[in-house]
Design an enzyme around this catalytic site. Structure first.
Site, PDB file in Angstrom:
ATOM      1  N   HIS A   1      -9.883   1.447  25.356  1.00  0.00           N
ATOM      2  CA  HIS A   1      -8.991   0.893  24.318  1.00  0.00           C
ATOM      3  C   HIS A   1      -7.549   0.956  24.808  1.00  0.00           C
ATOM      4  O   HIS A   1      -6.786  -0.007  24.662  1.00  0.00           O
ATOM      5  CB  HIS A   1      -9.062   1.728  23.021  1.00  0.00           C
ATOM      6  CG  HIS A   1     -10.344   1.632  22.259  1.00  0.00           C
ATOM      7  ND1 HIS A   1     -11.074   2.747  21.909  1.00  0.00           N
ATOM      8  CD2 HIS A   1     -11.028   0.576  21.750  1.00  0.00           C
ATOM      9  CE1 HIS A   1     -12.137   2.379  21.210  1.00  0.00           C
ATOM     10  NE2 HIS A   1     -12.137   1.065  21.100  1.00  0.00           N
TER      11      HIS A   1
ATOM     12  N   LYS B   1     -20.017   2.795   7.685  1.00  0.00           N
ATOM     13  CA  LYS B   1     -20.278   2.946   9.139  1.00  0.00           C
ATOM     14  C   LYS B   1     -20.543   4.378   9.588  1.00  0.00           C
ATOM     15  O   LYS B   1     -20.839   4.603  10.759  1.00  0.00           O
ATOM     16  CB  LYS B   1     -19.114   2.350   9.938  1.00  0.00           C
ATOM     17  CG  LYS B   1     -19.492   0.981  10.528  1.00  0.00           C
ATOM     18  CD  LYS B   1     -18.625   0.597  11.691  1.00  0.00           C
ATOM     19  CE  LYS B   1     -19.214  -0.551  12.485  1.00  0.00           C
ATOM     20  NZ  LYS B   1     -18.291  -1.034  13.500  1.00  0.00           N
TER      21      LYS B   1
ATOM     22  N   ARG C   1     -15.509  -6.058  27.446  1.00  0.00           N
ATOM     23  CA  ARG C   1     -15.849  -5.191  28.581  1.00  0.00           C
ATOM     24  C   ARG C   1     -16.832  -5.862  29.517  1.00  0.00           C
ATOM     25  O   ARG C   1     -16.750  -5.729  30.730  1.00  0.00           O
ATOM     26  CB  ARG C   1     -16.470  -3.883  28.077  1.00  0.00           C
ATOM     27  CG  ARG C   1     -15.483  -2.967  27.420  1.00  0.00           C
ATOM     28  CD  ARG C   1     -16.209  -1.895  26.659  1.00  0.00           C
ATOM     29  NE  ARG C   1     -17.070  -2.480  25.625  1.00  0.00           N
ATOM     30  CZ  ARG C   1     -17.711  -1.792  24.706  1.00  0.00           C
ATOM     31  NH1 ARG C   1     -17.637  -0.492  24.710  1.00  0.00           N
ATOM     32  NH2 ARG C   1     -18.445  -2.391  23.797  1.00  0.00           N
TER      33      ARG C   1
ATOM     34  N   SER D   1     -16.963   4.181  22.463  1.00  0.00           N
ATOM     35  CA  SER D   1     -16.778   5.364  21.608  1.00  0.00           C
ATOM     36  C   SER D   1     -18.114   6.049  21.344  1.00  0.00           C
ATOM     37  O   SER D   1     -18.208   7.284  21.349  1.00  0.00           O
ATOM     38  CB  SER D   1     -16.150   4.960  20.269  1.00  0.00           C
ATOM     39  OG  SER D   1     -14.920   4.340  20.481  1.00  0.00           O
TER      40      SER D   1
HETATM   41  O1  PNS Z   1     -14.388  -1.471  17.148  1.00  0.00           O
HETATM   42  P1  PNS Z   1     -15.349  -2.395  16.460  1.00  0.00           P
HETATM   43  O2  PNS Z   1     -16.331  -1.617  15.616  1.00  0.00           O
HETATM   44  O3  PNS Z   1     -16.032  -3.336  17.419  1.00  0.00           O
HETATM   45  O4  PNS Z   1     -14.463  -3.288  15.471  1.00  0.00           O
HETATM   46  C1  PNS Z   1     -15.079  -4.257  14.643  1.00  0.00           C
HETATM   47  C2  PNS Z   1     -14.094  -4.753  13.560  1.00  0.00           C
HETATM   48  C3  PNS Z   1     -13.604  -3.589  12.728  1.00  0.00           C
HETATM   49  C4  PNS Z   1     -12.927  -5.438  14.212  1.00  0.00           C
HETATM   50  C5  PNS Z   1     -14.873  -5.767  12.684  1.00  0.00           C
HETATM   51  O5  PNS Z   1     -16.036  -5.182  12.191  1.00  0.00           O
HETATM   52  C6  PNS Z   1     -14.023  -6.294  11.526  1.00  0.00           C
HETATM   53  O6  PNS Z   1     -13.169  -7.122  11.718  1.00  0.00           O
HETATM   54  N1  PNS Z   1     -14.264  -5.790  10.297  1.00  0.00           N
HETATM   55  C7  PNS Z   1     -13.531  -6.180   9.134  1.00  0.00           C
HETATM   56  C8  PNS Z   1     -14.412  -6.971   8.173  1.00  0.00           C
HETATM   57  C9  PNS Z   1     -14.410  -8.442   8.514  1.00  0.00           C
HETATM   58  O7  PNS Z   1     -13.386  -9.087   8.561  1.00  0.00           O
HETATM   59  N2  PNS Z   1     -15.619  -8.984   8.767  1.00  0.00           N
HETATM   60  C10 PNS Z   1     -15.785 -10.356   9.147  1.00  0.00           C
HETATM   61  C11 PNS Z   1     -15.537 -10.529  10.636  1.00  0.00           C
HETATM   62  S1  PNS Z   1     -16.232 -12.017  11.170  1.00  0.00           S
END
Ligand code: PNS
Length: 163
Positions: A17, A41, A92, A130
């Site tokens: 990150h 989560k 990645r 993570s």
């Molecule tokens: O680090 P991560 O878990 O890959 O991050 C994922 C994240 C938090 C960016 C994604 O789950 C997100 O944007 N969540 C917010 C809810 C949302 O907007 N969902 C629709 C996305 S298409």
């Protein structure tokens, strides 16, 4: 003013990150690192703990243009709230692509102004996640090459690493 928003779960922040953060901070006038609050989560760290660890990890890369916040709900709403022009996501490996591609297109469908920029971390972090960090820590492996020392301390406090 170009504002980028780097969202994620950050449970916890890794050097992968951080690598993306350094690169993105050099491209934008302001970089907002935004911790997604998602109770379903089952995160190890609370949102405040995640924000603290991100701030610690960014201490030496923050030239004053990095801000750490959290958001609840849709990412596109956070993008609007923080006036960001771009969402930054780290890619990645090819395995990440399908999910990221779908998310980027869905976000643009929800808000046509929501552009996603993918950034590749250095190859030495291409396998760091993570969840793997937590697993390795729990099983007694050395995670020091992959996370900031503050993360190791925090994992010790949660008895994830034997003191
Ligand atoms: O680090 P991560 O878990 O890959 O991050 C994922 C994240 C938090 C960016 C994604 O789950 C997100 O944007 N969540 C917010 C809810 C949302 O907007 N969902 C629709 C996305 S298409």
């Amino acid at each position: 003013m170009k504002i980028g928003l780097f969202p994620g779960s950050f449970d916890p922040i890794t050097n992968g990150h951080l690598d993306v953060i350094k690169r993105a901070a050099g491209l934008f006038n302001k970089l907002i690192i935004s911790v997604a609050v998602n109770e379903s989560k089952n995160a190890l760290f609370t949102t405040d703990e995640k924000k603290f660890l991100i701030s610690k990890a960014c201490e030496y890369v923050n030239c004053g243009n990095i801000k750490v916040v959290s958001f609840q709900g849709l990412l596109v709403d956070a993008v609007r709230e923080f006036n960001a022009g771009f969402v930054i996501r780290g890619l990645r490996a090819v395995a990440d692509f399908e999910y990221e591609f779908q998310m980027a297109l869905m976000n643009r469908e929800l808000d046509h102004k929501c552009e996603t920029i993918f950034m590749m971390p250095s190859p030495e972090y291409s396998f760091v996640s993570s969840s793997m960090i937590k697993e390795i820590a729990r099983m007694g492996g050395d995670i020091s090459p992959f996370v900031h020392s503050a993360v190791i301390e925090a994992l010790k406090k949660k008895n994830f690493i034997k003191k």
